[in-house]
Design an enzyme around this catalytic site. Structure first.
Site, PDB file in Angstrom:
ATOM      1  N   LYS A 107       0.836  -1.211   0.000  1.00 31.23           N
ATOM      2  CA  LYS A 107       0.000   0.000   0.000  1.00 31.23           C
ATOM      3  C   LYS A 107       0.867   1.257   0.000  1.00 31.23           C
ATOM      4  O   LYS A 107       0.659   2.166  -0.803  1.00 31.23           O
ATOM      5  CB  LYS A 107      -0.920   0.014   1.241  1.00 31.23           C
ATOM      6  CG  LYS A 107      -1.830  -1.192   1.346  1.00 31.23           C
ATOM      7  CD  LYS A 107      -2.733  -1.120   2.565  1.00 31.23           C
ATOM      8  CE  LYS A 107      -2.013  -1.148   3.887  1.00 31.23           C
ATOM      9  NZ  LYS A 107      -1.299  -2.420   4.184  1.00 31.23           N
TER      10      LYS A 107
ATOM     11  N   ARG B  13      -9.507   1.472   8.368  1.00 28.72           N
ATOM     12  CA  ARG B  13      -9.225   0.037   8.488  1.00 28.72           C
ATOM     13  C   ARG B  13     -10.100  -0.672   9.502  1.00 28.72           C
ATOM     14  O   ARG B  13      -9.772  -1.777   9.928  1.00 28.72           O
ATOM     15  CB  ARG B  13      -7.746  -0.238   8.697  1.00 28.72           C
ATOM     16  CG  ARG B  13      -7.134   0.301   9.909  1.00 28.72           C
ATOM     17  CD  ARG B  13      -5.688   0.647   9.645  1.00 28.72           C
ATOM     18  NE  ARG B  13      -4.737  -0.403   9.825  1.00 28.72           N
ATOM     19  CZ  ARG B  13      -3.468  -0.296   9.401  1.00 28.72           C
ATOM     20  NH1 ARG B  13      -3.054   0.767   8.742  1.00 28.72           N
ATOM     21  NH2 ARG B  13      -2.632  -1.254   9.617  1.00 28.72           N
TER      22      ARG B  13
ATOM     23  N   ARG C  11      11.878  -5.873   5.030  1.00 27.58           N
ATOM     24  CA  ARG C  11      11.699  -4.424   4.877  1.00 27.58           C
ATOM     25  C   ARG C  11      12.627  -3.701   5.841  1.00 27.58           C
ATOM     26  O   ARG C  11      12.840  -4.123   6.970  1.00 27.58           O
ATOM     27  CB  ARG C  11      10.258  -4.023   5.191  1.00 27.58           C
ATOM     28  CG  ARG C  11      10.089  -2.500   5.265  1.00 27.58           C
ATOM     29  CD  ARG C  11       8.664  -2.055   5.211  1.00 27.58           C
ATOM     30  NE  ARG C  11       7.873  -2.528   6.334  1.00 27.58           N
ATOM     31  CZ  ARG C  11       6.571  -2.320   6.443  1.00 27.58           C
ATOM     32  NH1 ARG C  11       5.928  -1.661   5.500  1.00 27.58           N
ATOM     33  NH2 ARG C  11       5.915  -2.789   7.476  1.00 27.58           N
TER      34      ARG C  11
ATOM     35  N   ARG D 213      11.442  -2.162  11.509  1.00 30.28           N
ATOM     36  CA  ARG D 213      10.341  -1.739  12.367  1.00 30.28           C
ATOM     37  C   ARG D 213      10.089  -2.812  13.423  1.00 30.28           C
ATOM     38  O   ARG D 213      10.136  -4.000  13.135  1.00 30.28           O
ATOM     39  CB  ARG D 213       9.065  -1.545  11.533  1.00 30.28           C
ATOM     40  CG  ARG D 213       8.917  -0.161  10.965  1.00 30.28           C
ATOM     41  CD  ARG D 213       7.834  -0.030   9.921  1.00 30.28           C
ATOM     42  NE  ARG D 213       6.532  -0.563  10.272  1.00 30.28           N
ATOM     43  CZ  ARG D 213       5.440  -0.429   9.513  1.00 30.28           C
ATOM     44  NH1 ARG D 213       5.513   0.244   8.368  1.00 30.28           N
ATOM     45  NH2 ARG D 213       4.296  -0.961   9.877  1.00 30.28           N
TER      46      ARG D 213
HETATM   47  P1  AP5 Z   1       4.856  -1.613   1.875  1.00 28.86           P
HETATM   48  O1  AP5 Z   1       4.517  -0.790   0.694  1.00 28.86           O
HETATM   49  O2  AP5 Z   1       5.567  -0.948   3.009  1.00 28.86           O
HETATM   50  O3  AP5 Z   1       3.522  -2.368   2.397  1.00 28.86           O
HETATM   51  P2  AP5 Z   1       2.282  -1.824   3.182  1.00 28.86           P
HETATM   52  O4  AP5 Z   1       1.084  -2.494   2.628  1.00 28.86           O
HETATM   53  O5  AP5 Z   1       2.280  -0.326   3.224  1.00 28.86           O
HETATM   54  O6  AP5 Z   1       2.605  -2.440   4.610  1.00 28.86           O
HETATM   55  P3  AP5 Z   1       2.598  -1.812   6.059  1.00 28.86           P
HETATM   56  O7  AP5 Z   1       3.239  -2.840   6.942  1.00 28.86           O
HETATM   57  O8  AP5 Z   1       3.218  -0.450   6.127  1.00 28.86           O
HETATM   58  O9  AP5 Z   1       1.085  -1.698   6.310  1.00 28.86           O
HETATM   59  P4  AP5 Z   1       0.335  -1.759   7.605  1.00 28.86           P
HETATM   60  O10 AP5 Z   1      -1.016  -1.420   7.161  1.00 28.86           O
HETATM   61  O11 AP5 Z   1       0.443  -3.008   8.393  1.00 28.86           O
HETATM   62  O12 AP5 Z   1       1.115  -0.725   8.543  1.00 28.86           O
HETATM   63  P5  AP5 Z   1       0.913   0.827   8.822  1.00 28.86           P
HETATM   64  O13 AP5 Z   1       2.235   1.464   8.743  1.00 28.86           O
HETATM   65  O14 AP5 Z   1      -0.221   1.372   8.028  1.00 28.86           O
HETATM   66  O15 AP5 Z   1       5.690  -2.885   1.380  1.00 28.86           O
HETATM   67  C1  AP5 Z   1       6.208  -3.811   2.327  1.00 28.86           C
HETATM   68  C2  AP5 Z   1       7.634  -4.242   1.883  1.00 28.86           C
HETATM   69  O16 AP5 Z   1       7.539  -4.961   0.649  1.00 28.86           O
HETATM   70  C3  AP5 Z   1       8.584  -3.069   1.607  1.00 28.86           C
HETATM   71  O17 AP5 Z   1       9.873  -3.475   1.982  1.00 28.86           O
HETATM   72  C4  AP5 Z   1       8.516  -2.877   0.074  1.00 28.86           C
HETATM   73  O18 AP5 Z   1       9.709  -2.351  -0.442  1.00 28.86           O
HETATM   74  C5  AP5 Z   1       8.266  -4.311  -0.401  1.00 28.86           C
HETATM   75  N1  AP5 Z   1       7.420  -4.387  -1.582  1.00 28.86           N
HETATM   76  C6  AP5 Z   1       6.294  -3.659  -1.856  1.00 28.86           C
HETATM   77  N2  AP5 Z   1       5.748  -4.049  -3.013  1.00 28.86           N
HETATM   78  C7  AP5 Z   1       6.530  -5.070  -3.493  1.00 28.86           C
HETATM   79  C8  AP5 Z   1       6.499  -5.895  -4.653  1.00 28.86           C
HETATM   80  N3  AP5 Z   1       5.526  -5.780  -5.582  1.00 28.86           N
HETATM   81  N4  AP5 Z   1       7.480  -6.826  -4.802  1.00 28.86           N
HETATM   82  C9  AP5 Z   1       8.450  -6.970  -3.873  1.00 28.86           C
HETATM   83  N5  AP5 Z   1       8.556  -6.206  -2.760  1.00 28.86           N
HETATM   84  C10 AP5 Z   1       7.602  -5.265  -2.571  1.00 28.86           C
HETATM   85  O19 AP5 Z   1       0.399   0.797  10.320  1.00 28.86           O
HETATM   86  C11 AP5 Z   1       1.267   0.469  11.376  1.00 28.86           C
HETATM   87  C12 AP5 Z   1       0.484   0.490  12.681  1.00 28.86           C
HETATM   88  O20 AP5 Z   1      -0.038   1.798  12.913  1.00 28.86           O
HETATM   89  C13 AP5 Z   1      -0.727  -0.438  12.748  1.00 28.86           C
HETATM   90  O21 AP5 Z   1      -0.383  -1.763  13.076  1.00 28.86           O
HETATM   91  C14 AP5 Z   1      -1.541   0.248  13.842  1.00 28.86           C
HETATM   92  O22 AP5 Z   1      -1.016  -0.012  15.117  1.00 28.86           O
HETATM   93  C15 AP5 Z   1      -1.326   1.735  13.531  1.00 28.86           C
HETATM   94  N6  AP5 Z   1      -2.336   2.268  12.584  1.00 28.86           N
HETATM   95  C16 AP5 Z   1      -2.093   2.833  11.374  1.00 28.86           C
HETATM   96  N7  AP5 Z   1      -3.247   3.210  10.794  1.00 28.86           N
HETATM   97  C17 AP5 Z   1      -4.240   2.861  11.638  1.00 28.86           C
HETATM   98  C18 AP5 Z   1      -5.644   2.969  11.593  1.00 28.86           C
HETATM   99  N8  AP5 Z   1      -6.275   3.500  10.539  1.00 28.86           N
HETATM  100  N9  AP5 Z   1      -6.359   2.487  12.639  1.00 28.86           N
HETATM  101  C19 AP5 Z   1      -5.761   1.960  13.718  1.00 28.86           C
HETATM  102  N10 AP5 Z   1      -4.411   1.830  13.837  1.00 28.86           N
HETATM  103  C20 AP5 Z   1      -3.660   2.282  12.798  1.00 28.86           C
END
Ligand code: AP5
Length: 219
Positions: free
Chosen positions: A13, A88, A128, A161
């Site tokens: 994402k 989410r 990552r 992370r």
């Molecule tokens: P990446 O693009 O970073 O993936 P992502 O889907 O963004 O994954 P996240 O782990 O960041 O999402 P998340 O939703 O769990 O965490 P968030 O930060 O929002 O890609 C992942 C890896 O793969 C990277 O190394 C990239 O280079 C690689 N990659 C990407 N595409 C690829 C491909 N096609 N081929 C190969 N490699 C590839 O949230 C973190 C925390 O914040 C949550 O757990 C929660 O505690 C809190 N939080 C955030 N938002 C909310 C909310 N709305 N409500 C409640 N809590 C929240």
């Protein structure tokens, strides 16, 4: 234009939202990045959410609503945004609808749902690395930094992370299935969902997401 990215942790994402943001001139609104910045700054919000994030749990809906409402008020988001990580939960999706309806954005235009197999998610997240200063994302194999453990963009140190440790990743996937996956049918029934195969290279996935985006822009 208001675009929402939906998909499990590690689906890509953030990666794809960043590229669409650069191409279409819409800000990427990453709630995860905003919360990590608050943690790094040691603010009241950051102190409150750090242990929740480290455990892979979700921050409460009311806090997230306030964070997003404040962010969308900023001038750069007046023309729309690409939402990366919000909504989410069902409660967040409903309150987001009310927020958009009461302001200049109106409604969600498009939901891009990235589908990726679970083993691939774990592999992506365990390799990552993120910049400790600017939050830029890398992958040791698929998107490596030019020089060892430092960020290409700002020279900051790359770190893993806390919530990318494998046992926490498994918990995050379970939280996703319970709290977030129901939004797939929520948006499908509203005719907003565009399903994207998230397997393949970053460029391949980008061309699929870009095609969906271009279709929505010209509609
Ligand atoms: P990446 O693009 O970073 O993936 P992502 O889907 O963004 O994954 P996240 O782990 O960041 O999402 P998340 O939703 O769990 O965490 P968030 O930060 O929002 O890609 C992942 C890896 O793969 C990277 O190394 C990239 O280079 C690689 N990659 C990407 N595409 C690829 C491909 N096609 N081929 C190969 N490699 C590839 O949230 C973190 C925390 O914040 C949550 O757990 C929660 O505690 C809190 N939080 C955030 N938002 C909310 C909310 N709305 N409500 C409640 N809590 C929240």
């Amino acid at each position: 234009m208001l675009v929402v990215f939906l998909g499990p942790p590690g689906a890509g994402k953030g990666t794809q939202a960043g590229r669409l943001s650069a191409k279409y001139g819409l800000p990427q609104v990453s709630t995860g990045d905003m919360l990590r910045e608050a943690v790094a700054a040691g603010s009241e919000l950051g102190r409150r959410v750090q242990s929740i994030m480290d455990a892979g749990e979700l921050v409460d809906d009311a806090t997230m609503e306030a964070v997003v409402e404040e962010r969308l008020r900023q001038p750069d988001a007046h023309g729309g945004a690409i939402m990366d990580g919000y909504p989410r939960t069902r409660v967040q999706a409903e309150s987001f609808e009310r927020l958009l309806a009461s302001g200049r954005h109106g409604a969600v235009d498009l939901v891009l749902f990235l589908e990726v197999a679970e083993e691939t998610l774990v592999q992506r997240l365990s390799h990552r690395r993120a910049c400790s200063q600017c939050n830029a994302n890398y992958h040791l194999e698929f998107k490596p930094p030019a020089t060892g453990g430092t960020c290409d963009r700002c020279g900051g140190t790359l770190v893993q992370r806390e919530d990318d440790r494998e046992e926490v990743v498994r918990d995050r996937l379970a939280v996703y299935r319970t709290a977030t996956q129901p939004l797939v049918s929520y948006y499908r029934t509203r005719g907003l969902l565009y399903e994207i195969d998230g397997a393949g290279s970053i460029d391949e996935v980008f061309s699929r997401a870009d095609a969906a985006m271009a279709g929505a822009v010209s509609a």
